[in-house]
Design a protein around this motif. Structure first.
Motif, PDB file in Angstrom:
ATOM      1  N   PHE A  86     -20.202 -12.953   1.919  1.00 38.69           N
ATOM      2  CA  PHE A  86     -19.269 -13.777   1.164  1.00 38.69           C
ATOM      3  C   PHE A  86     -18.922 -13.153  -0.186  1.00 38.69           C
ATOM      4  CE2 PHE A  86     -21.795 -16.555   3.911  1.00 38.69           C
ATOM      5  CZ  PHE A  86     -20.791 -17.055   4.726  1.00 38.69           C
ATOM      6  N   ARG A  87     -19.113 -11.822  -0.271  1.00 40.68           N
ATOM      7  CA  ARG A  87     -18.727 -11.108  -1.493  1.00 40.68           C
ATOM      8  C   ARG A  87     -17.234 -10.775  -1.448  1.00 40.68           C
ATOM      9  NH1 ARG A  87     -20.619  -6.101  -2.018  1.00 40.68           N
ATOM     10  NH2 ARG A  87     -21.153  -5.928   0.186  1.00 40.68           N
ATOM     11  N   LYS A  88     -16.623 -10.647  -2.627  1.00 43.41           N
ATOM     12  CA  LYS A  88     -15.223 -10.254  -2.709  1.00 43.41           C
ATOM     13  C   LYS A  88     -15.151  -8.734  -2.746  1.00 43.41           C
ATOM     14  CE  LYS A  88     -10.899 -11.306  -5.074  1.00 43.41           C
ATOM     15  NZ  LYS A  88     -10.258 -11.617  -3.788  1.00 43.41           N
ATOM     16  N   ILE A  89     -14.497  -8.162  -1.756  1.00 50.83           N
ATOM     17  CA  ILE A  89     -14.372  -6.712  -1.643  1.00 50.83           C
ATOM     18  C   ILE A  89     -12.907  -6.382  -1.406  1.00 50.83           C
ATOM     19  CG2 ILE A  89     -15.127  -4.649  -0.393  1.00 50.83           C
ATOM     20  CD1 ILE A  89     -17.472  -6.338   0.673  1.00 50.83           C
ATOM     21  N   GLU A  90     -12.357  -5.489  -2.222  1.00 46.89           N
ATOM     22  CA  GLU A  90     -10.974  -5.083  -2.057  1.00 46.89           C
ATOM     23  C   GLU A  90     -10.909  -3.847  -1.160  1.00 46.89           C
ATOM     24  OE1 GLU A  90      -8.385  -6.689  -3.041  1.00 46.89           O
ATOM     25  OE2 GLU A  90      -9.453  -8.218  -4.186  1.00 46.89           O
ATOM     26  N   TYR A  91     -10.066  -3.910  -0.135  1.00 41.12           N
ATOM     27  CA  TYR A  91      -9.852  -2.774   0.761  1.00 41.12           C
ATOM     28  C   TYR A  91      -8.449  -2.221   0.553  1.00 41.12           C
ATOM     29  CZ  TYR A  91     -13.943  -4.136   3.602  1.00 41.12           C
ATOM     30  OH  TYR A  91     -15.211  -4.426   4.042  1.00 41.12           O
ATOM     31  N   THR A  92      -8.344  -0.921   0.376  1.00 45.44           N
ATOM     32  CA  THR A  92      -7.029  -0.305   0.422  1.00 45.44           C
ATOM     33  C   THR A  92      -6.576  -0.277   1.878  1.00 45.44           C
ATOM     34  OG1 THR A  92      -7.861   1.941   0.747  1.00 45.44           O
ATOM     35  CG2 THR A  92      -7.644   1.172  -1.541  1.00 45.44           C
ATOM     36  N   ASP A  93      -5.290  -0.052   2.100  1.00 46.58           N
ATOM     37  CA  ASP A  93      -4.800   0.039   3.471  1.00 46.58           C
ATOM     38  C   ASP A  93      -5.502   1.150   4.232  1.00 46.58           C
ATOM     39  OD1 ASP A  93      -3.111  -2.048   2.986  1.00 46.58           O
ATOM     40  OD2 ASP A  93      -1.311  -0.806   2.728  1.00 46.58           O
ATOM     41  N   GLU A  94      -5.773   2.248   3.549  1.00 44.32           N
ATOM     42  CA  GLU A  94      -6.451   3.376   4.192  1.00 44.32           C
ATOM     43  C   GLU A  94      -7.876   3.007   4.570  1.00 44.32           C
ATOM     44  OE1 GLU A  94      -7.439   8.120   3.339  1.00 44.32           O
ATOM     45  OE2 GLU A  94      -6.543   6.867   1.779  1.00 44.32           O
TER      46      GLU A  94
ATOM     47  N   TYR B 200      -9.012  -0.009   5.115  1.00 43.94           N
ATOM     48  CA  TYR B 200      -8.968  -1.017   6.164  1.00 43.94           C
ATOM     49  C   TYR B 200      -8.713  -0.371   7.520  1.00 43.94           C
ATOM     50  CZ  TYR B 200      -8.298  -5.709   8.042  1.00 43.94           C
ATOM     51  OH  TYR B 200      -8.441  -6.863   8.749  1.00 43.94           O
ATOM     52  N   ALA B 201      -7.793   0.594   7.539  1.00 41.86           N
ATOM     53  CA  ALA B 201      -7.493   1.308   8.780  1.00 41.86           C
ATOM     54  C   ALA B 201      -8.721   2.060   9.281  1.00 41.86           C
ATOM     55  CB  ALA B 201      -6.331   2.270   8.572  1.00 41.86           C
ATOM     56  N   HIS B 202      -9.494   2.599   8.343  1.00 40.00           N
ATOM     57  CA  HIS B 202     -10.717   3.319   8.722  1.00 40.00           C
ATOM     58  C   HIS B 202     -11.724   2.367   9.368  1.00 40.00           C
ATOM     59  CE1 HIS B 202     -13.912   6.249   8.699  1.00 40.00           C
ATOM     60  NE2 HIS B 202     -14.672   5.464   7.947  1.00 40.00           N
ATOM     61  N   GLU B 203     -11.813   1.141   8.854  1.00 36.56           N
ATOM     62  CA  GLU B 203     -12.725   0.157   9.443  1.00 36.56           C
ATOM     63  C   GLU B 203     -12.293  -0.188  10.870  1.00 36.56           C
ATOM     64  OE1 GLU B 203     -15.594  -1.060   8.047  1.00 36.56           O
ATOM     65  OE2 GLU B 203     -15.174   0.493   6.558  1.00 36.56           O
TER      66      GLU B 203
ATOM     67  N   ILE C 129     -12.368  -9.318   7.042  1.00 38.42           N
ATOM     68  CA  ILE C 129     -11.274 -10.216   7.380  1.00 38.42           C
ATOM     69  C   ILE C 129     -11.063 -11.252   6.285  1.00 38.42           C
ATOM     70  CG2 ILE C 129     -10.668 -12.150   8.901  1.00 38.42           C
ATOM     71  CD1 ILE C 129      -9.916  -9.613  10.210  1.00 38.42           C
ATOM     72  N   ARG C 130     -12.140 -11.833   5.810  1.00 45.38           N
ATOM     73  CA  ARG C 130     -12.036 -12.886   4.795  1.00 45.38           C
ATOM     74  C   ARG C 130     -11.374 -12.378   3.525  1.00 45.38           C
ATOM     75  NH1 ARG C 130     -15.593 -17.337   4.930  1.00 45.38           N
ATOM     76  NH2 ARG C 130     -15.948 -17.068   2.704  1.00 45.38           N
ATOM     77  N   ASN C 131     -11.674 -11.140   3.143  1.00 46.96           N
ATOM     78  CA  ASN C 131     -11.114 -10.603   1.907  1.00 46.96           C
ATOM     79  C   ASN C 131      -9.639 -10.232   2.038  1.00 46.96           C
ATOM     80  OD1 ASN C 131     -13.093 -10.152  -0.490  1.00 46.96           O
ATOM     81  ND2 ASN C 131     -14.316  -9.760   1.333  1.00 46.96           N
ATOM     82  N   ARG C 132      -9.202  -9.886   3.240  1.00 51.49           N
ATOM     83  CA  ARG C 132      -7.786  -9.541   3.405  1.00 51.49           C
ATOM     84  C   ARG C 132      -6.935 -10.764   3.738  1.00 51.49           C
ATOM     85  NH1 ARG C 132      -4.520  -4.335   5.072  1.00 51.49           N
ATOM     86  NH2 ARG C 132      -5.593  -3.818   3.151  1.00 51.49           N
ATOM     87  N   TYR C 133      -7.435 -11.669   4.563  1.00 54.64           N
ATOM     88  CA  TYR C 133      -6.622 -12.791   5.043  1.00 54.64           C
ATOM     89  C   TYR C 133      -7.081 -14.145   4.517  1.00 54.64           C
ATOM     90  CZ  TYR C 133      -4.765  -9.401   8.366  1.00 54.64           C
ATOM     91  OH  TYR C 133      -4.165  -8.306   8.931  1.00 54.64           O
ATOM     92  N   GLY C 134      -8.231 -14.170   3.869  1.00 53.78           N
ATOM     93  CA  GLY C 134      -8.778 -15.436   3.431  1.00 53.78           C
ATOM     94  C   GLY C 134      -9.485 -16.160   4.559  1.00 53.78           C
ATOM     95  N   ASP C 135     -10.100 -17.267   4.215  1.00 49.92           N
ATOM     96  CA  ASP C 135     -10.798 -18.095   5.211  1.00 49.92           C
ATOM     97  C   ASP C 135      -9.766 -19.024   5.837  1.00 49.92           C
ATOM     98  OD1 ASP C 135     -12.724 -19.315   6.689  1.00 49.92           O
ATOM     99  OD2 ASP C 135     -13.543 -20.493   5.044  1.00 49.92           O
ATOM    100  N   THR C 136      -8.869 -18.439   6.630  1.00 50.56           N
ATOM    101  CA  THR C 136      -7.664 -19.135   7.090  1.00 50.56           C
ATOM    102  C   THR C 136      -7.476 -18.979   8.597  1.00 50.56           C
ATOM    103  OG1 THR C 136      -6.292 -17.163   6.807  1.00 50.56           O
ATOM    104  CG2 THR C 136      -6.524 -18.624   4.887  1.00 50.56           C
ATOM    105  N   PRO C 137      -6.639 -19.818   9.204  1.00 48.58           N
ATOM    106  CA  PRO C 137      -6.278 -19.596  10.607  1.00 48.58           C
ATOM    107  C   PRO C 137      -5.684 -18.208  10.840  1.00 48.58           C
ATOM    108  CG  PRO C 137      -5.679 -21.822   9.976  1.00 48.58           C
ATOM    109  CD  PRO C 137      -6.126 -21.121   8.718  1.00 48.58           C
TER     110      PRO C 137
END
Length: 512
Positions: free
Chosen positions: A167-175, A177-180, A215-223
């Protein structure tokens, strides 16, 4: 030749073996003539099959066909230790005899996955060839093993490759995120190959409570985040030309569950995907509350033609889930019509629902199923139920329970409790009873009661307090998603929870 290999030979022509003339398929053929327009309830305009349901591909799970024009399948999950072959077979037999068509078991490690072949053999020896599904979390290697012995494997995108959520806030660059995503594909591809070789089906099972930090950090805790977690995996399966896939998106929050499934259907339609859907409200609870909550969420979607298999998750013995699931499936036609009439009845923000049932459980389920979507979609915020066979006070209480299950109005304490499984680390049913006795007066409070950490703090995101199994007969307590006390002996933990609640109430009173 093994029974597994024999079944594999029958899987080659899945989409040509649809039993369109089954009794349930015949029933479904007349369901949706009067179904409310998709646009009025947020549903997706998917192609509709001749059974009235969303058209899907057909998946073979063991000797069972799912999706297409096949009947809606009902299933449950063992709560026994998967290393105990006889106990697992005994409980699975009770589920099967109750009408369960698929049985799932937890496989925490390699030994549990390997023992699935012994459980299967024991059941076959008793005359049951019911499909068995391995439930895998946190360990992709276990999924590889289970795929060699089981009819299907359930994997969870939230913990298949991604590390345990913090539940930590982590910022991912597009690069980054693609690597993940590349790491997920690299690990998932060998599993898909094993499933192909063994003709093993896969359920991609996303739980709201176990979304990854990524997922949570990019899209939030959302549908939207829940759906993308699923779509990332689906794209990899399709890239590898593997289609024996069933999907589930579950939440203990009926609003999140219904909106997420609808959104998933729309997302799949855009990418020309038509996989069967498994429906369920996770951590629904027990007793009447658990049944009503399940009927609101599952029923909302069933009356829109969505759903190919269902599981009603109750904190009770698993065989108790099957009659409830069967009742929901058998009530679809009637509830489609009841939903239409309920929508037409809306006046002054109130739904008026009239039922003629004389069986209380049937009436509860049908009422919740008929109005669930209307309440979730905000078409009304009040409910009046008329049923000549029952006392008006009882019907008012039922209406309040349905409104609470649809997140419209809170009139009592809400318990978010899991059904338990082989991972459960304490006496779940007894603990739920003890907590209810001492907290039922706390109107509006939400208490999560979880057998282990798989959904644990995540599925309790909506809860004020949480009681989570942390080890054998050891408990951790949460305030929201924050763990405030660890490793409490089971026989002391309920008292610790009550003290925590009372201390917080005292602080609030003092501040006021």
């Amino acid at each position: 030749m093994s029974s597994k290999q024999t079944e594999n030979e029958r899987r080659k022509n899945d989409n040509e073996n649809v039993n369109a003339n089954s009794p349930l398929s015949t029933l479904h053929s007349t369901l949706y003539t009067n179904c409310p327009p998709w646009g009025t309830t947020g549903g997706s305009p998917s192609p509709v099959g001749k059974n009235g349901r969303r058209r899907t591909s057909v998946v073979r799970v063991g000797n069972l066909l799912m999706g297409g024009d096949n009947p809606i399948r009902v299933q449950s999950m063992n709560t026994t230790n998967t290393l105990d072959t006889i106990a697992c077979a005994d409980q699975a037999e009770r589920i099967i005899r109750a009408g369960g068509e698929i049985v799932r078991l937890t496989t925490q490690g390699r030994r549990e996955a390997e023992n699935m072949k012994n459980i299967k053999a024991e059941l076959v020896g008793r005359g049951y060839d019911t499909p068995l599904v391995a439930d895998v979390h946190f360990n992709a290697n276990v999924a590889d093993v289970a795929a060699q012995y089981c009819d299907a494997v359930r994997i969870n995108p939230g913990n298949y490759v991604d590390p345990a959520r913090t539940f930590r806030k982590i910022e991912y660059t597009d690069e980054q995120y693609a690597h993940e995503l590349e790491k997920i594909e690299e690990r998932l591809t060998p599993f898909i190959r094993i499933c192909k070789e063994n003709h093993t089906a896969v359920r991609i099972g996303v739980n709201h409570g176990s979304l990854s930090d990524r997922i949570r950090n990019r899209y939030g805790d959302t549908p939207e985040g829940i759906v993308e977690s699923c779509m990332e995996f689906l794209r990899i399966f399709r890239k590898n030309d593997f289609n024996d896939v069933v999907i589930s998106i579950k939440s203990s929050n009926t609003v999140v569950m219904v909106r997420s499934v609808r959104l998933l259907v729309s997302a799949m339609d855009r990418e020309d995907m038509h996989y069967p859907l498994h429906l369920g409200v996770t951590e629904a609870g027990e007793g009447e509350d658990g049944r009503i909550k399940s009927a609101v969420g599952i029923g909302a979607l069933l009356t829109e033609g969505i759903g190919d298999t269902i599981r009603v998750s109750l904190s009770e013995e698993p065989e108790c889930e099957i009659p409830v699931a069967r009742m929901l499936v058998d009530s679809i036609a009637e509830c489609v019509e009841l939903r239409r009439k309920a929508k037409e009845s809306i006046a002054d923000d109130t739904i008026t629902l009239t039922l003629s049932d004389t069986d209380w459980e049937q009436l509860q389920l049908k009422a919740a199923m008929a109005v669930g979507a209307l309440l979730i979609d905000g078409e009304a915020h009040k409910l009046v139920i008329n049923a000549p066979a029952f006392d008006s006070n009882r019907l008012v209480a039922l209406a309040d329970d349905i409104l609470q299950a649809a997140r419209v109005k809170m009139t009592k304490t809400e318990y978010i409790s899991c059904p338990g499984c082989g991972r459960t680390l304490y006496n779940l049913q007894d603990t739920i009873r003890r907590i209810k006795v001492t907290t039922s007066h706390l109107v509006g409070l939400k208490i999560g009661i979880m057998g282990c950490i798989v959904n644990g703090p995540g599925e309790m995101a909506d809860a004020d307090y949480g009681y989570v199994g942390a080890g054998p007969h050891r408990i951790s307590l949460y305030r929201g998603q924050e763990c405030v006390e660890k490793d409490i002996p089971e026989d002391e933990a309920v008292e610790h929870l009550l003290r925590l609640i009372e201390e917080d109430k005292a602080k609030i009173t003092k501040q006021v």
